[in-house]
Scaffold this motif. Structure first.
Motif, short mmCIF file in Angstrom:
data_model
loop_
_atom_site.label_atom_id
_atom_site.label_comp_id
_atom_site.label_asym_id
_atom_site.label_seq_id
_atom_site.Cartn_x
_atom_site.Cartn_y
_atom_site.Cartn_z
N VAL A 78 38.10 28.45 11.65
CA VAL A 78 39.54 28.76 11.27
C VAL A 78 39.75 28.42 10.19
O VAL A 78 39.89 29.64 9.20
CB VAL A 78 40.22 29.05 11.95
CG1 VAL A 78 41.32 29.81 11.77
CG2 VAL A 78 40.45 29.11 13.98
N ALA A 79 40.22 27.17 9.31
CA ALA A 79 40.73 26.81 8.46
C ALA A 79 39.64 27.59 6.72
O ALA A 79 40.46 27.45 6.36
CB ALA A 79 40.64 25.67 8.39
N PRO A 80 39.05 27.12 6.96
CA PRO A 80 37.72 28.03 5.75
C PRO A 80 38.47 29.63 5.51
O PRO A 80 38.12 29.77 4.34
CB PRO A 80 35.87 27.25 6.35
CG PRO A 80 36.65 26.57 6.96
CD PRO A 80 37.65 25.88 8.02
N ARG A 81 37.49 30.06 6.79
CA ARG A 81 37.82 31.28 6.33
C ARG A 81 39.18 31.54 5.80
O ARG A 81 39.37 32.75 5.65
CB ARG A 81 37.73 31.89 7.79
CG ARG A 81 36.65 31.55 8.28
CD ARG A 81 36.24 32.66 9.58
NE ARG A 81 36.29 33.99 9.23
CZ ARG A 81 36.77 34.80 10.45
NH1 ARG A 81 37.53 34.36 11.47
NH2 ARG A 81 37.24 36.03 9.76
N LEU A 82 40.32 31.41 7.16
CA LEU A 82 41.52 31.55 6.09
C LEU A 82 41.54 31.14 4.56
O LEU A 82 42.51 32.36 4.04
CB LEU A 82 42.91 31.09 7.08
CG LEU A 82 43.47 31.48 8.34
CD1 LEU A 82 44.23 30.45 8.72
CD2 LEU A 82 43.68 32.29 8.25
N LEU A 83 41.57 30.26 4.33
CA LEU A 83 41.75 29.98 2.76
C LEU A 83 41.00 30.77 1.67
O LEU A 83 40.58 30.98 1.50
CB LEU A 83 41.21 28.37 2.81
CG LEU A 83 41.65 27.53 3.40
CD1 LEU A 83 41.34 26.23 2.97
CD2 LEU A 83 43.18 26.95 2.08
N SER A 84 39.49 31.38 2.86
CA SER A 84 38.14 32.55 1.55
C SER A 84 39.36 33.61 1.67
O SER A 84 39.43 33.63 0.83
CB SER A 84 37.49 32.61 2.38
OG SER A 84 36.29 33.11 2.12
N ALA A 85 39.87 33.64 2.85
CA ALA A 85 40.25 35.43 3.08
C ALA A 85 41.68 35.79 1.53
O ALA A 85 42.42 36.01 1.98
CB ALA A 85 41.40 35.37 4.76
#
Length: 325
Positions: free
Chosen positions: A253-260
């Motif tokens: 989840v964390a990398p996807r949130l940071l990317s978004a």
């Protein structure tokens, strides 16, 4: 008494950016801005009157710099100044009891783990029930993109802003967190991107009817997407002027949130209150590494965790959720 938006300031570049960001937010909410500076008690208190006077003079200089920054951003905004002697965490938590929002600089240092959130910010987050926004240097002016709103002028009147990103845990959705994100998007005249991610649980914790989901990833993603759409339906109806993009994908989840959230106006995540200081791994990651302001909205764990059935329909699985707390 009219509730205020509070910004904690200490003279650093991060706290000045926080003061500017908080000024813009106070305009959106129609609230006064209270700038707070706390100078802690030293284990070796000043032995002379002149030393104590020097400390107060320094505190006054810090507040004047923050006032000037806020007034440049939002001329005419009602400003309050508070100077407190004592630990900063204690003072800020006490004042936040009667505040709409608390804004702090995301100060820290470079180390093995990258940018570390400052000790005051971490202490406040762990001990207050008020939403906290963390701002880096340079984020105060950059958030709106173009133009500075004046008092009584909504940012949406100057054109759309960058989107608000919401990290949502479909295993334990929280109205406080979702509502905060929709309010933030509406006040900015921008869209909302709701992001959920999940990882496969161990087959040992699944029921017979759920094991088949692991064998059909497309069905699993469709189930999660349907659940997110159903969950947000009432929020779309309440905020019809907020465009919503739903993003559901398997993975960390964390990398996807940071990317978004790259280039976003604001990233909103939940911060679970459990009676003792506790920050979940995803929340911890975005606090450290997000390149936009981060809002941490406190909430309590639901009394009945969502299992096979949620409040609006069937939930795809009972474990392996990407918890955003």
């Amino acid at each position: 008494m009219l509730r205020s938006v509070i910004a904690g300031v200490d003279g650093s570049a991060e706290s000045l950016a926080a003061a500017e960001w908080a000024a813009r937010e106070a305009v959106r909410r129609g609230r006064p801005l209270r700038l707070v500076h706390a100078w802690g008690r030293s284990p070796h208190p000043p032995a002379s009157v002149s030393a104590r006077t020097a400390r107060r003079a320094e505190a006054g200089r810090v507040l004047r710099a923050a006032v000037a920054r806020a007034e440049r951003a939002c001329p005419g905004l009602r400003l309050l100044e508070t100077q407190v002697q004592g630990p900063a965490v204690t003072a800020l938590c006490r004042l936040a009891q009667d505040a709409d929002l608390l804004v702090l600089g995301r100060s820290g240092r470079r180390g093995v783990g990258g940018l570390l959130v400052g000790s005051v910010a971490r202490g406040v987050i762990d001990h207050t029930r008020c939403p906290v926004v963390l701002v880096r240097a340079g984020e105060g002016a950059a958030e709106e993109g173009a133009g500075r709103p004046g008092v009584g002028e909504r940012p949406s009147e100057r054109g759309p802003g960058r989107e608000v990103v919401l990290g949502i845990d479909l295993g334990d959705p929280c109205d406080e967190v979702i509502g905060f994100a929709f309010d933030a998007a509406r006040s900015r005249g921008c869209g909302l991107r709701a992001v959920h991610g999940w990882r496969d649980p161990s087959p040992l914790v699944l029921g017979p009817g759920e094991i088949g989901l692991l064998e059909d990833p497309r069905r699993e993603e469709a189930e999660w997407s349907g659940f997110l759409t159903a969950l947000l339906k009432v929020w779309r109806e309440t905020y019809p002027d907020v465009p919503v993009v739903e993003s559901v994908r398997k993975g960390n989840v964390a990398p996807r949130l940071l990317s978004a959230a790259r280039g976003a106006a604001l990233l909103v995540v939940g911060h679970r209150l459990s009676g003792r200081p506790r920050t979940g791994s995803v929340t911890h990651a975005v606090m450290q590494h997000a390149d936009c302001p981060v809002a941490l909205v406190p909430h309590f764990r639901s009394l009945a965790r969502i299992g096979s059935w949620g409040p609006v329909g069937p939930c795809p699985s009972r474990s392996g959720r990407g918890t955003v707390t």
